[in-house]
Design an enzyme around this catalytic site. Structure first.
Site, PDB file in Angstrom:
ATOM      1  N   ASN A  89     -23.626  -6.152  -9.871  1.00  0.00           N
ATOM      2  CA  ASN A  89     -23.996  -5.068  -8.954  1.00  0.00           C
ATOM      3  C   ASN A  89     -25.212  -4.292  -9.465  1.00  0.00           C
ATOM      4  O   ASN A  89     -26.057  -3.861  -8.681  1.00  0.00           O
ATOM      5  CB  ASN A  89     -22.808  -4.141  -8.718  1.00  0.00           C
ATOM      6  CG  ASN A  89     -21.872  -4.703  -7.646  1.00  0.00           C
ATOM      7  OD1 ASN A  89     -22.170  -5.728  -7.032  1.00  0.00           O
ATOM      8  ND2 ASN A  89     -20.751  -4.054  -7.426  1.00  0.00           N
TER       9      ASN A  89
ATOM     10  N   GLU B  91     -18.814  -6.617   2.126  1.00  0.00           N
ATOM     11  CA  GLU B  91     -18.308  -6.210   3.430  1.00  0.00           C
ATOM     12  C   GLU B  91     -19.160  -6.893   4.497  1.00  0.00           C
ATOM     13  O   GLU B  91     -20.352  -7.116   4.295  1.00  0.00           O
ATOM     14  CB  GLU B  91     -18.361  -4.687   3.575  1.00  0.00           C
ATOM     15  CG  GLU B  91     -17.315  -4.021   2.704  1.00  0.00           C
ATOM     16  CD  GLU B  91     -17.391  -2.502   2.734  1.00  0.00           C
ATOM     17  OE1 GLU B  91     -17.876  -1.942   3.728  1.00  0.00           O
ATOM     18  OE2 GLU B  91     -16.955  -1.885   1.742  1.00  0.00           O
TER      19      GLU B  91
ATOM     20  N   CYS C 259     -19.654   0.457  -3.198  1.00  0.00           N
ATOM     21  CA  CYS C 259     -19.744  -0.287  -4.468  1.00  0.00           C
ATOM     22  C   CYS C 259     -21.019   0.008  -5.254  1.00  0.00           C
ATOM     23  O   CYS C 259     -20.957   0.623  -6.321  1.00  0.00           O
ATOM     24  CB  CYS C 259     -19.635  -1.784  -4.204  1.00  0.00           C
ATOM     25  SG  CYS C 259     -17.999  -2.230  -3.607  1.00  0.00           S
TER      26      CYS C 259
ATOM     27  N   LEU D 216     -34.197  -8.397  -1.507  1.00  0.00           N
ATOM     28  CA  LEU D 216     -35.560  -7.928  -1.708  1.00  0.00           C
ATOM     29  C   LEU D 216     -36.044  -7.286  -0.399  1.00  0.00           C
ATOM     30  O   LEU D 216     -37.240  -7.218  -0.148  1.00  0.00           O
ATOM     31  CB  LEU D 216     -36.444  -9.121  -2.106  1.00  0.00           C
ATOM     32  CG  LEU D 216     -37.671  -8.824  -2.961  1.00  0.00           C
ATOM     33  CD1 LEU D 216     -37.282  -8.171  -4.279  1.00  0.00           C
ATOM     34  CD2 LEU D 216     -38.475 -10.098  -3.213  1.00  0.00           C
TER      35      LEU D 216
ATOM     36  N   ASP E 278       0.861  -1.189   0.000  1.00  0.00           N
ATOM     37  CA  ASP E 278       0.000   0.000   0.000  1.00  0.00           C
ATOM     38  C   ASP E 278       0.895   1.236   0.000  1.00  0.00           C
ATOM     39  O   ASP E 278       1.970   1.225   0.610  1.00  0.00           O
ATOM     40  CB  ASP E 278      -0.939   0.005   1.205  1.00  0.00           C
ATOM     41  CG  ASP E 278      -2.206   0.791   0.912  1.00  0.00           C
ATOM     42  OD1 ASP E 278      -3.277   0.182   0.763  1.00  0.00           O
ATOM     43  OD2 ASP E 278      -2.108   2.042   0.782  1.00  0.00           O
TER      44      ASP E 278
HETATM   45  C1  UDX Z   1     -21.831  -5.286  -2.820  1.00  0.00           C
HETATM   46  C2  UDX Z   1     -22.084  -6.624  -3.533  1.00  0.00           C
HETATM   47  O1  UDX Z   1     -23.059  -7.359  -2.803  1.00  0.00           O
HETATM   48  C3  UDX Z   1     -20.799  -7.391  -3.659  1.00  0.00           C
HETATM   49  O2  UDX Z   1     -21.020  -8.605  -4.378  1.00  0.00           O
HETATM   50  C4  UDX Z   1     -19.777  -6.552  -4.380  1.00  0.00           C
HETATM   51  O3  UDX Z   1     -18.528  -7.227  -4.446  1.00  0.00           O
HETATM   52  C5  UDX Z   1     -19.590  -5.209  -3.689  1.00  0.00           C
HETATM   53  O4  UDX Z   1     -20.846  -4.554  -3.543  1.00  0.00           O
HETATM   54  P1  UDX Z   1     -21.462  -4.520  -0.287  1.00  0.00           P
HETATM   55  O5  UDX Z   1     -21.267  -3.138  -0.814  1.00  0.00           O
HETATM   56  O6  UDX Z   1     -20.528  -5.039   0.744  1.00  0.00           O
HETATM   57  O7  UDX Z   1     -21.392  -5.577  -1.506  1.00  0.00           O
HETATM   58  O8  UDX Z   1     -22.920  -4.543   0.324  1.00  0.00           O
HETATM   59  P2  UDX Z   1     -24.271  -5.373   0.109  1.00  0.00           P
HETATM   60  O9  UDX Z   1     -24.373  -6.434   1.116  1.00  0.00           O
HETATM   61  O10 UDX Z   1     -24.427  -5.752  -1.303  1.00  0.00           O
HETATM   62  O11 UDX Z   1     -25.332  -4.243   0.476  1.00  0.00           O
HETATM   63  C6  UDX Z   1     -25.408  -3.057  -0.284  1.00  0.00           C
HETATM   64  C7  UDX Z   1     -26.459  -2.124   0.245  1.00  0.00           C
HETATM   65  O12 UDX Z   1     -27.743  -2.616  -0.086  1.00  0.00           O
HETATM   66  C8  UDX Z   1     -26.468  -1.890   1.747  1.00  0.00           C
HETATM   67  O13 UDX Z   1     -26.613  -0.504   1.991  1.00  0.00           O
HETATM   68  C9  UDX Z   1     -27.664  -2.656   2.239  1.00  0.00           C
HETATM   69  O14 UDX Z   1     -28.221  -2.084   3.392  1.00  0.00           O
HETATM   70  C10 UDX Z   1     -28.597  -2.540   1.043  1.00  0.00           C
HETATM   71  N1  UDX Z   1     -29.587  -3.615   0.933  1.00  0.00           N
HETATM   72  C11 UDX Z   1     -29.186  -4.900   0.758  1.00  0.00           C
HETATM   73  C12 UDX Z   1     -30.940  -3.318   0.983  1.00  0.00           C
HETATM   74  O15 UDX Z   1     -31.331  -2.151   1.127  1.00  0.00           O
HETATM   75  N2  UDX Z   1     -31.847  -4.322   0.853  1.00  0.00           N
HETATM   76  C13 UDX Z   1     -31.482  -5.614   0.679  1.00  0.00           C
HETATM   77  O16 UDX Z   1     -32.365  -6.468   0.569  1.00  0.00           O
HETATM   78  C14 UDX Z   1     -30.104  -5.925   0.640  1.00  0.00           C
END
Ligand code: UDX
Length: 467
Positions: A242, A181, A294, A284, A55
Site C-alpha cells: 500500500n 473495493e 486503506c 499512475l 459480526d
Molecule cells: C487499496 C489497495 O489497492 C488494495 O490492494 C488494498 O487491499 C486496499 O487498499 P482500495 O482502497 O480499494 O485498495 O482502492 P484503490 O483501487 O487502491 O484506490 C485507492 C485510491 O487511489 C482511490 O481514491 C483512487 O481514486 C486513487 N487512485 C488510484 C489514483 O488517484 N490514481 C491512480 O492511478 C489509482
C-alpha cells in the site's frame, strides 16, 4: 482505467462447478463482515466450503442473513444469495457458535486510524481475539487477514497460547488480503498472490501451511503464487504494497504540480512514462489523489509503527507522499475559487462524485467529499450527486446539499466539479449539462473527460496538472 465486470459476470467458471457437491472438509468462520469479511465469506462458500460469518453488529448479521448486502460491491450480492441458498453460508453474532463451528477462523475486522494519531486502532482485532480464544477447545487455525502493524501477529499468537483451552492445537497464521473495493470478488477469487505468515515452531508452521494450501487449493491449482514467510514479513508485505501504491500516485501528482507550474500536460507525461515496463501505467493516474479506508490510514500507521521500532527515518518520505496527496485537494478548491472569480460566496457549485473512487459507496477519507465540504465551509452552495454513495455521504457531511441525478446536481451551477470518475460521469454529454448550468465551466478532478469534446461544446474546461 480498469472497469469491473458487470453484475453476475464475475469470472466464476472454476468455482461454480462444485456447487451441488458436498461441502469441502474445513469449516470456516469469518470474523468481521465489512468489505473484506463479507466478500471473503461469500467467495469461500462459493468455492464449496461451509462458512459462518460473525459480526458483533446484529443489524449487519440480520441483513446479510436476508441476502441484503449492507454496502455496494459489484457482483457480491448474487454470490451472497447463492451461498445462503446453498445452505453453506450463514451469519451469527455468537463467538461461542463460531468457536464450536470453525476449523479455520479468518480474522477480517477493521483497523482504522486512531482519532488524533497516526497509529492504527487495534481495538477490534484485540477484542475479536480476546473473545474467540477462550472458547477454542478443539484444534483450529486462526488466520489473520486484517491489515495490522508489524509485530501484531507475534503478540496475538501469545494471546492465543495464553487463552485458548486447545493450547498448542490452536495455531495462528497471517494471511494479508490485497483486495480492492470495486473488484473485491474478482480479487478474492483470482488473487495476484497468496502470502502466508507462519509461526516459528516447525510443526505448527507445517500444519498451518498445509491447511492454508487446502483452503486455497482452487487458486493454487490456477497457478497463483504462494509465498510463505514469518509473521513480521507477511505483515510488512501488506503495508509496503500500500505504501508503494500511494507513493506511485503521489509521484505522478507531484509531477502534476510541476506541470501546472511549467504549463505542461501531466496526462501526456503519465502516458509516455507508462510505456516503460519498469514504471508501468497502473496507479499512475494523476488527479485528486488517493482516499478510502486503506491507503491513507495504512501509510500513516506504517510511519507510526516504524517510529516505535526506531526506523522512522526509513519512512519519512511517506509523510511527503501524504502531504502531496492532501495538497491536491487544496489545489482543487483553489482552482474552483479562481474559476469563480475569487470567492465562493453566493456561488453555486455542482459536485459529481462523493465516493473515494468509482464502483464503491465508500466515503472514508474521500477526496471528493473533502473538497465538497471545504467549498461549503467557504460559503459556496454545494450540491453533490454520486451513483452509489449518497447515503454514506449524507451521513458523513450532512451540511451539504444532495441531488438524485447528475442534471439536478449541476442545475444552476456556476462551476461543475468532477471528483469521482464513475462511468456515467465519464460518458456525460456536454450538451445536456450545458442546458441546465448557469455557466459552462467544468473542473475535471480525475482527468477523466475529453477536453476537446467539452471545449468544442463551449465549455471552459480545466483539470489538475494540465494547461
Ligand atoms: C487499496 C489497495 O489497492 C488494495 O490492494 C488494498 O487491499 C486496499 O487498499 P482500495 O482502497 O480499494 O485498495 O482502492 P484503490 O483501487 O487502491 O484506490 C485507492 C485510491 O487511489 C482511490 O481514491 C483512487 O481514486 C486513487 N487512485 C488510484 C489514483 O488517484 N490514481 C491512480 O492511478 C489509482
Amino acid at each position: 482505467m480498469q472497469v469491473p465486470p458487470p453484475f453476475g459476470q464475475v469470472s466464476l467458471e472454476a468455482v461454480t462447478a462444485n456447487r451441488e457437491e458436498p461441502a469441502l472438509a474445513h469449516r470456516l468462520t469469518v470474523i468481521g463482515t465489512g468489505y473484506l469479511g463479507a466478500t471473503h465469506a461469500a467467495c469461500m462458500a462459493d468455492l464449496g466450503f461451509e462458512v459462518l460469518g460473525l459480526d458483533v453488529d446484529e443489524e449487519k448479521v440480520a441483513r446479510l442473513s436476508a441476502g441484503d448486502l449492507p454496502f455496494y460491491e459489484p457482483g457480491l450480492e448474487p454470490l451472497l444469495r447463492r451461498g445462503l441458498a446453498s445452505g453453506r453460508l450463514r451469519f451469527t453474532s455468537s463467538y461461542a457458535e463460531a468457536a464450536e463451528f470453525g476449523d479455520v477462523h479468518f480474522l477480517c475486522v477493521g483497523t482504522p486510524q486512531k482519532a488524533g494519531e497516526y497509529a492504527a486502532d487495534l481495538s477490534y482485532v484485540n477484542g475479536a481475539v480476546d473473545a474467540l480464544a477462550p472458547l477454542l477447545r478443539r484444534p483450529c487455525l486462526l488466520v489473520g487477514k486484517s491489515t495490522v502493524p508489524v509485530g501484531t501477529a507475534e503478540r496475538l499468537a501469545g494471546t492465543l497460547a495464553r487463552l485458548a483451552p486447545a493450547g498448542g492445537d490452536a495455531v495462528l497464521a497471517w494471511n494479508p488480503e490485497f483486495l480492492r473495493e470495486g473488484f473485491a470478488v474478482q480479487d478474492t477469487l483470482h488473487p495476484d498472490r497468496i502470502v502466508a505468515g507462519l509461526p516459528a515452531e516447525q510443526g505448527a508452521a507445517e500444519h498451518a501451511e498445509k491447511v492454508l494450501r487446502e483452503v486455497y487449493a482452487t487458486m493454487l491449482a490456477a497457478g497463483v503464487p504462494f509465498i510463505t514467510a514469518d509473521y513480521p514479513t507477511s505483515e510488512l508485505v501488506k503495508v509496503s504494497a500500500n505504501a508503494f501504491l500511494a507513493t506511485k500516485i503521489s509521484f505522478i501528482n507531484a509531477m502534476a504540480e510541476v506541470c501546472e507550474a511549467a504549463h505542461a500536460d501531466v496526462t501526456k507525461l503519465s502516458e509516455a512514462l507508462s510505456y516503460d515496463d519498469r514504471i508501468g501505467g497502473r496507479f499512475l493516474g494523476p488527479g485528486l489523489g488517493f482516499g478510502g479506508g486503506c491507503l491513507p490510514k495504512d501509510i500513516r500507521a506504517f510511519m507510526a509503527r516504524a517510529g516505535e521500532l526506531g526506523a522512522d527515518q526509513a519512512l519519512t518520505f511517506l509523510r511527503e507522499v501524504d502531504e502531496i496527496n492532501i495538497r491536491r485537494r487544496i489545489r482543487m478548491v483553489d482552482l474552483a475559487r479562481q474559476q469563480l472569480g475569487g470567492s465562493f460566496i453566493g456561488r453555486t457549485v455542482g459536485v459529481l462524485g462523493a465516493a473515494f473512487k468509482p464502483d464503491s459507496d465508500d466515503v472514508r477519507d474521500s477526496p471528493a467529499l473533502d473538497v465538497a465540504a471545504s467549498i461549503r465551509a467557504q460559503g459556496g452552495k454545494v450540491t453533490v450527486y454520486d451513483p452509489q454513495a449518497m447515503r454514506n455521504a449524507r451521513r458523513a457531511q450532512p451540511s451539504l446539499d444532495f441531488a438524485d441525478s447528475t442534471l439536478s446536481a449541476v442545475r444552476g451551477a456556476h462551476v461543475v466539479l468532477l471528483l469521482t470518475e464513475w462511468k456515467v460521469f465519464r460518458e456525460m454529454d456536454p450538451g445536456d449539462l450545458a442546458e441546465v448550468v448557469a455557466e459552462r465551466s467544468i473542473l475535471d478532478g480525475r482527468n477523466a473527460l475529453d477536453p476537446e469534446l467539452w471545449r468544442a461544446a463551449g465549455w471552459n474546461y480545466r483539470a489538475l496538472g494540465r494547461p
